[in-house]
Design a protein around this motif. Structure first.
Motif, PDB file in Angstrom:
ATOM      1  N   GLY A 142       3.485  -0.339  -5.730  1.00 36.03           N
ATOM      2  CA  GLY A 142       3.810  -1.308  -4.693  1.00 36.03           C
ATOM      3  C   GLY A 142       5.205  -1.880  -4.846  1.00 36.03           C
ATOM      4  N   ASP A 143       5.653  -2.068  -6.082  1.00 33.62           N
ATOM      5  CA  ASP A 143       7.022  -2.534  -6.324  1.00 33.62           C
ATOM      6  C   ASP A 143       8.038  -1.492  -5.870  1.00 33.62           C
ATOM      7  N   ALA A 144       7.726  -0.237  -6.163  1.00 33.36           N
ATOM      8  CA  ALA A 144       8.665   0.839  -5.827  1.00 33.36           C
ATOM      9  C   ALA A 144       8.667   1.172  -4.339  1.00 33.36           C
ATOM     10  N   HIS A 145       7.534   0.920  -3.662  1.00 37.08           N
ATOM     11  CA  HIS A 145       7.394   1.282  -2.242  1.00 37.08           C
ATOM     12  C   HIS A 145       6.780   0.099  -1.484  1.00 37.08           C
ATOM     13  N   PRO A 146       7.532  -0.977  -1.294  1.00 34.31           N
ATOM     14  CA  PRO A 146       6.961  -2.182  -0.674  1.00 34.31           C
ATOM     15  C   PRO A 146       6.467  -1.987   0.751  1.00 34.31           C
ATOM     16  N   ASP A 147       6.938  -0.958   1.431  1.00 35.87           N
ATOM     17  CA  ASP A 147       6.509  -0.753   2.818  1.00 35.87           C
ATOM     18  C   ASP A 147       5.050  -0.314   2.921  1.00 35.87           C
ATOM     19  N   VAL A 148       4.447   0.161   1.819  1.00 34.79           N
ATOM     20  CA  VAL A 148       3.044   0.579   1.877  1.00 34.79           C
ATOM     21  C   VAL A 148       2.128  -0.438   1.181  1.00 34.79           C
ATOM     22  N   ALA A 149       2.661  -1.584   0.830  1.00 32.78           N
ATOM     23  CA  ALA A 149       1.865  -2.625   0.179  1.00 32.78           C
ATOM     24  C   ALA A 149       1.434  -3.668   1.217  1.00 32.78           C
ATOM     25  N   VAL A 150       0.353  -4.382   0.881  1.00 30.67           N
ATOM     26  CA  VAL A 150      -0.172  -5.423   1.775  1.00 30.67           C
ATOM     27  C   VAL A 150       0.845  -6.559   1.891  1.00 30.67           C
ATOM     28  N   ARG A 151       1.011  -7.043   3.120  1.00 34.47           N
ATOM     29  CA  ARG A 151       1.901  -8.179   3.398  1.00 34.47           C
ATOM     30  C   ARG A 151       1.121  -9.161   4.257  1.00 34.47           C
ATOM     31  N   ASN A 152       1.084 -10.438   3.861  1.00 35.76           N
ATOM     32  CA  ASN A 152       0.252 -11.398   4.590  1.00 35.76           C
ATOM     33  C   ASN A 152       0.952 -11.933   5.838  1.00 35.76           C
ATOM     34  N   ALA A 153       0.279 -12.837   6.530  1.00 34.86           N
ATOM     35  CA  ALA A 153       0.787 -13.344   7.809  1.00 34.86           C
ATOM     36  C   ALA A 153       2.064 -14.163   7.656  1.00 34.86           C
ATOM     37  N   PHE A 154       2.352 -14.631   6.447  1.00 36.86           N
ATOM     38  CA  PHE A 154       3.584 -15.386   6.190  1.00 36.86           C
ATOM     39  C   PHE A 154       4.725 -14.464   5.754  1.00 36.86           C
ATOM     40  N   GLY A 155       4.437 -13.174   5.607  1.00 34.16           N
ATOM     41  CA  GLY A 155       5.441 -12.218   5.164  1.00 34.16           C
ATOM     42  C   GLY A 155       5.474 -12.018   3.667  1.00 34.16           C
TER      43      GLY A 155
END
Length: 373
Positions: free
Chosen positions: A108-121
């Protein structure tokens, strides 16, 4: 158990076999952890600094894949799972591959675009979101390699769905925010690029979620209003699709492998126990429900899971602190679960347990077998 509980400890297998267990769930793919090793002849802890694969990471299997697991530098050799499994099987213990899927801070650190992101970003780098094709491909390849290289008697699918706010990182300080279970569920709703494309009016939904978190609503449905059902369907659909995909893969390539999946009936559930609300829709052999919270909280959850899915049920029971090292107390709790319909017990965690807790486990297992005969 972890591979390092067995590798390098010639007494480990006999110690575990003496408990009276039927099989061992051995970590094949696991997240970051710092683990005690109370019996190991040469150390008292292992610092597994990142998520890792305890079987060989073969170039030919992972070539061209965006997400690739790491090899554990804290273990000698590239197949500590295989070494531990061989020793356990030699003692007559079947080995299940304990396979953690969407929980990897390193990826997730290496590929943040495929990690969960909450409603606040806010990004949850430990949580890979299976709405992304790269994550599904990673999970499929991971399971395929576990089956081909590990030849397990069974496989335990953990984090077979989207993780969320709960079950996060090291040095946790968010618990001091006094967020309720409902607020944590709202903070678990994902707004990564792939999830946003699944929502109607994602910005409107984002605003509802933020307001629900900040105003401490009493239910997720209260926060989302008429949009709750469609959002719930996205969440349950992701877990169902990943589970169906992986179970289908296992059945087609290794039909004799027994499949256990960590599960919850809560439609908003996230974390290592993925939701099965709306139906399992996959040919699993057993659904494993966490019973760590104790009898009062676990019995309703057991009944809900059994009502949701006509599948064999296992209780994931804790033998470590804060549970007392008391075999009679453990047995009393387990019998309550058996009376509620639980048919097998997954015991956490023989590798971490002290001598007193192993004695308590041994006593409880003996009593359980005697009571259920």
């Amino acid at each position: 158990m972890y591979p390092w509980d067995v590798v390098g400890d010639p007494a480990a297998v006999d110690r575990i076999a003496s408990l009276g267990v039927d099989a061992v769930a051995l970590a094949a793919s696991y997240h970051t952890v710092r683990a005690a090793t109370p019996f190991h002849p040469s150390r008292r802890m292992v610092d597994a600094r990142h998520a890792a694969f305890y079987l060989p990471v073969r170039e030919e299997a992972w070539r061209g894949k965006r997400l690739v697991p790491a090899t554990p530098s804290w273990m000698e050799g590239d197949d500590s799972y295989g070494s531990a499994a061989e020793a356990l099987r030699a003692a007559g213990l079947p080995v299940y591959a304990w396979t953690v899927l969407t929980h990897s801070s390193r990826l997730g650190d290496a590929h943040p675009d495929v990690a969960v992101r909450n409603a606040f970003g806010d990004l949850y780098p430990y949580a890979l979101c299976p709405a992304n094709d790269d994550v599904v491909e990673y999970a499929r390849t991971l399971v395929s390699e576990v089956l081909e290289l590990g030849r397990p008697d069974g496989i335990v699918l953990e984090a077979c769905g989207p993780l969320g706010f709960f079950h996060g990182g090291h040095h946790e300080k968010t618990d001091g925010a006094d967020w309720s279970a409902v607020q944590q569920k709202l903070l678990s709703l994902c707004f990564c690029g792939a999830c946003v494309r699944r929502y109607d009016d994602p910005e409107g939904l984002r605003a509802l979620v933020r307001a629900g978190v900040d105003n401490a609503v009493t239910t997720v449905e209260e926060a989302l209003g008429e949009r709750a059902a469609s959002v719930r369907d996205v969440r349950t659909g992701l877990s169902r699709a990943l589970r169906r995909d992986l179970v289908g893969l296992i059945r087609s390539t290794s039909p004799g492998t027994r499949i256990a999946a960590h599960a919850t009936a809560d439609p908003w559930g996230t974390g290592p126990f993925a939701t099965v609300a709306g139906g399992v829709d996959a040919d699993v052999d057993v659904l494993t429900l966490t019973c760590w919270p104790g009898v009062d909280a676990s019995l309703p959850a057991i009944r809900a899971l059994r009502a949701e899915a006509d599948v064999r049920t296992a209780a994931y029971v804790l033998a470590l602190p804060p549970k007392p090292a008391d075999g009679d107390e453990l047995l009393k709790e387990w019998l309550a679960y058996a009376e509620a319909g639980v048919q097998e017990f997954h015991l956490y965690h023989a590798g971490l347990a002290s001598a007193a807790r192993l004695d308590a486990l041994r006593h409880a297992i003996t009593g359980l077998n005697h009571s259920l005969r």
